[in-house]
Design a protein around this motif. Structure first.
Motif, PDB file in Angstrom:
ATOM      1  N   LEU A 255       0.833  -1.202   0.000  1.00 10.59           N
ATOM      2  CA  LEU A 255       0.000   0.000   0.000  1.00 10.59           C
ATOM      3  C   LEU A 255       0.870   1.255   0.000  1.00 10.59           C
ATOM      4  N   ALA A 256       1.939   1.244   0.795  1.00 19.02           N
ATOM      5  CA  ALA A 256       2.851   2.395   0.837  1.00 19.02           C
ATOM      6  C   ALA A 256       3.454   2.654  -0.541  1.00 19.02           C
ATOM      7  N   MET A 257       3.863   1.586  -1.215  1.00 23.85           N
ATOM      8  CA  MET A 257       4.445   1.741  -2.547  1.00 23.85           C
ATOM      9  C   MET A 257       3.412   2.215  -3.558  1.00 23.85           C
ATOM     10  N   GLN A 258       2.180   1.740  -3.449  1.00 19.56           N
ATOM     11  CA  GLN A 258       1.116   2.215  -4.334  1.00 19.56           C
ATOM     12  C   GLN A 258       0.912   3.719  -4.180  1.00 19.56           C
ATOM     13  N   LYS A 259       0.905   4.188  -2.929  1.00 19.57           N
ATOM     14  CA  LYS A 259       0.749   5.618  -2.668  1.00 19.57           C
ATOM     15  C   LYS A 259       1.930   6.410  -3.221  1.00 19.57           C
ATOM     16  N   CYS A 260       3.119   5.851  -3.083  1.00 18.91           N
ATOM     17  CA  CYS A 260       4.325   6.480  -3.607  1.00 18.91           C
ATOM     18  C   CYS A 260       4.231   6.616  -5.129  1.00 18.91           C
ATOM     19  N   ILE A 261       3.805   5.544  -5.790  1.00 16.70           N
ATOM     20  CA  ILE A 261       3.666   5.541  -7.252  1.00 16.70           C
ATOM     21  C   ILE A 261       2.621   6.563  -7.693  1.00 16.70           C
ATOM     22  N   GLU A 262       1.505   6.610  -6.979  1.00 19.53           N
ATOM     23  CA  GLU A 262       0.445   7.573  -7.315  1.00 19.53           C
ATOM     24  C   GLU A 262       0.941   9.014  -7.169  1.00 19.53           C
ATOM     25  N   LYS A 263       1.730   9.267  -6.132  1.00 19.76           N
ATOM     26  CA  LYS A 263       2.280  10.608  -5.929  1.00 19.76           C
ATOM     27  C   LYS A 263       3.248  10.970  -7.048  1.00 19.76           C
ATOM     28  N   SER A 264       4.072   9.999  -7.460  1.00 19.44           N
ATOM     29  CA  SER A 264       5.006  10.226  -8.565  1.00 19.44           C
ATOM     30  C   SER A 264       4.246  10.568  -9.844  1.00 19.44           C
TER      31      SER A 264
END
Length: 270
Positions: A255-264
């Motif tokens: 989930l943390a990585m998904q949020k990171c990707i979305e922010k990018s």
């Protein structure tokens, strides 16, 4: 050794890591390296330490080099490139490490007939263990891409990726050292709770993470296989693994990585 002249505009920690890797591995000789930073003292320090050229301006680097690495913040890269675009040859490889700035955005500034490469490095480059993605535009030849890969492998590993994969790269590599640091800190805190001195706890935790990562890279085994090999029936490790599973360890990371990707993705649209 590459018979190329390379120049850097901006000399923060990442540029210093790249130059250190290039010089140590002898990919390019110091007399073929130029650097320009707005801080004159930084230019002088780099020249004294490595024997490279301290340029007087960004325009000098644009004119003198075959490979131009622009290592400035994303919010200023457009202005920096706009100011020197007229000084850059069409044969120059322009390399950007600015997060969120697309190949098309860079081409809008430099011209759509220019050779442009996006790089996404990460902070372990500072200790020679970086991981960098390399994304060339259509005008960059395979030989030129190979040259850039060789340079960025001088301080770790580098792989060519398509531009649409850069956002996952940010999640799995660019930002992920922060997640690992948090895990090491938590592991050390638990060891301290168990009575271990803090510095010793950091050493044990960090080495365990480093060694486990090396096993993944060297053995070629699936991480689940390596995990299973440590989990003895009814033992201490499977007890810890069960606890992590009950607390949503893997889902939290995903989930943390998904949020990171979305922010990018969101930043690249600004």
């Amino acid at each position: 050794m590459l018979n190329k002249k390379i120049g850097f505009i901006g000399c923060g920690n990442m540029t210093k890591a790249i130059i250190n890797g290039i010089v140590k591995s002898q990919v390019i000789t110091p007399e073929n390296i130029w650097v320009f930073d707005r801080k004159v003292a930084t230019n002088q320090q780099m020249s004294a330490e490595y024997g490279l050229h301290a340029a007087e301006s960004a325009e000098v680097i644009a004119r003198e080099t075959d490979i131009l690495v622009v290592a400035v913040k994303p919010n200023v890269i457009r202005k920096v490139l706009g100011d020197i675009a007229g000084q850059i040859s069409k044969q120059t490889l322009v390399v950007s490490i600015a997060a969120g700035v697309t190949l098309d955005s860079l081409a809008d500034i430099l011209g759509h007939d220019r050779k442009i490469i996006r790089i996404m490095p990460n902070t372990p480059a500072l200790v020679g263990e970086g991981m960098s993605s390399v994304t060339p535009n259509a005008l960059v030849s395979p030989e030129e891409t190979a040259t850039i890969l060789e340079i960025f492998r001088s301080f770790g590993q580098a792989e060519q990726v398509s531009e649409y994969l850069i956002h996952p790269v940010v999640g799995v590599s660019g930002s992920s050292p922060a997640y690992v640091f948090m895990m090491i800190e938590a592991m050390a805190d638990a060891a301290v709770l168990g009575g271990m001195p803090r510095q010793q706890a950091y050493s044990f935790a960090a080495q365990a993470v480093k060694g486990a990562a090396q096993m993944v890279l060297e053995t070629g085994q699936h991480p689940a296989q390596l995990k299973d090999s440590v989990c003895s029936p009814g033992g201490t490790t499977i007890e810890a693994v069960q606890t992590l599973e009950s607390q949503g360890f893997r889902s939290a990371i995903m989930l943390a990585m998904q949020k990171c990707i979305e922010k990018s993705e969101a930043l690249s649209k600004k």
